[in-house]
Design an enzyme around this catalytic site. Structure first.
Site, PDB file in Angstrom:
ATOM      1  CD  GLU A  79       6.154   8.184  16.176  1.00 34.19           C
ATOM      2  OE1 GLU A  79       5.548   7.112  16.011  1.00 34.19           O
ATOM      3  OE2 GLU A  79       6.981   8.625  15.375  1.00 34.19           O
ATOM      4  CE  LYS A 111       9.168   6.378  16.623  1.00 33.83           C
ATOM      5  NZ  LYS A 111       9.184   5.095  15.928  1.00 33.83           N
TER       6      LYS A 111
END
Ligand code: 13P
Length: 345
Positions: free
Chosen positions: A182, A224
């Site tokens: 992420e 992500k």
């Protein structure tokens, strides 16, 4: 063997019609959320709230996995069942946040580096024992406006965070945990969509280069990212269609085809905005990966408000959560429509 399991887990996380619930707020963040609904952040209230979400009937129809916080993966429901078991019984894959948070980056004012690599191999082994099948690590990048020098993010910030993400991801795959990678370019500020696009592209290129150096297998990870959007304070906002086009353009330039799926963060967008934009990208299509959600705020704001710490609000809160999960599930298929929101929870 290892890769086969990683692949299967990654594919299950991004299965059509489903996405991830990020319920991994750290102690400080969940306190902020609870403050806004006037609920004291005690261990029991945090357990009651998350148990309520995890027991939502039919949640598994649209939720493939849940990212837990260290406290939650060890917690038991009121009846003594481990919360991890509640998820597994529903057919939901338990995951765990393993970073130790974004800390001030020495030598670069206003920037952060995410910590948590020390002892990570041992922590991952323990989390796997506790039932986790995937993990999450978040790096954050802030953009400053041209009027303030347009300095951030610096190459230094990009390098250290990409390096940490890659070392984390390699350790996860060694332990047969799917890394959710992420890198979040923050929406704060007045920068325009062009600047967000340019920064997001540089961030993703740097991250995938480091993942390659660290021998991370793209087939066994989920990316992500942020969506490519103008800063919250930018005077020129854009349509969902433009945002979808710009986001897919950057992703196509940066993400290997071998990655099974991309699960966006919501990053401070409203519930419906996050759904509408995911839907717009899936309607546009033409990409080799599944596009889904890994939302925290955009899935939980409505149920949190409906719950407000009161047991008698449980049914209303679960209905609000089920509704958002269903809307986002439809968005993963490009089958959402604004009208569906009227059938409010
Ligand atoms: P938001 O969807 O609220 O941005 O949270 C996602 C997340 O997991 C942040 O690390």
């Amino acid at each position: 063997m290892g890769l086969q399991e990683l692949r299967e887990t990654a594919e299950a996380l991004v299965a059509p019609g489903k996405g991830i619930l990020a319920a991994d707020e750290s102690g400080g963040t969940i306190k902020k959320r609870f403050d806004s609904i006037d609920v004291e952040s005690t261990e029991d209230n945090r357990r009651a709230y998350r148990e309520m979400l995890f027991r939502t009937e039919g949640a598994a129809d649209h939720v493939s996995g849940v990212i837990l916080f260290d406290e939650t993966i060890r917690q038991k429901a009121a009846d003594g069942t481990p919360l991890v078991e509640l998820l597994e019984k529903q057919g939901i894959i338990p995951g765990i946040k393993v970073d130790a948070g974004a800390k001030d980056l020495a030598g670069s004012k206003g920037e952060t580096v995410t910590e948590g690599l020390d002892g990570l191999r041992e922590r991952l082994a323990e989390y796997r024992e506790l039932g986790a099948r995937f993990a999450k690590w978040r790096a954050t990048y802030s953009i400053d406006s041209k009027s303030k020098g347009g300095r951030r993010p610096t190459d230094y910030c990009l390098d250290v965070n990409a390096h940490a993400l890659a070392r984390y991801a390699a350790l996860c795959q060694e332990e047969n945990l799917v890394p959710i990678v992420e890198p979040e370019v923050l929406m704060d500020g007045d920068h325009d969509i062009d600047r967000c696009s340019e920064v997001t592209e540089f961030v993703l290129k740097t991250v995938f280069q480091e993942l390659y150096y660290a021998r991370v297998k793209p087939e066994g990870l989920v990316l992500k990212p942020n969506m490519v959007v103008p800063g919250k304070k930018c005077a020129k906002q854009v349509s969902d269609a433009e945002m979808a086009e710009r986001t897919l353009h950057v992703l196509k330039a940066c993400v290997p085809v071998a990655v099974p799926g991309i699960a966006f963060l919501s990053g401070g967008q409203s519930d419906v905005e996050a759904t509408a934009r995911l839907d717009a990208m899936n309607k546009m299509g033409g990409v080799p990966w599944r596009l889904t959600f890994s939302y925290g705020r955009a899935l939980q704001a409505a149920p949190q408000k409906a719950w407000s710490g009161k047991a008698e609000n449980k049914a209303a809160a679960q209905a609000a959560f089920a509704h958002r999960a269903e809307m986002n599930g439809l968005a993963t298929l490009g089958k959402w429509a604004a009208d569906f929101e009227k059938k409010a929870a």
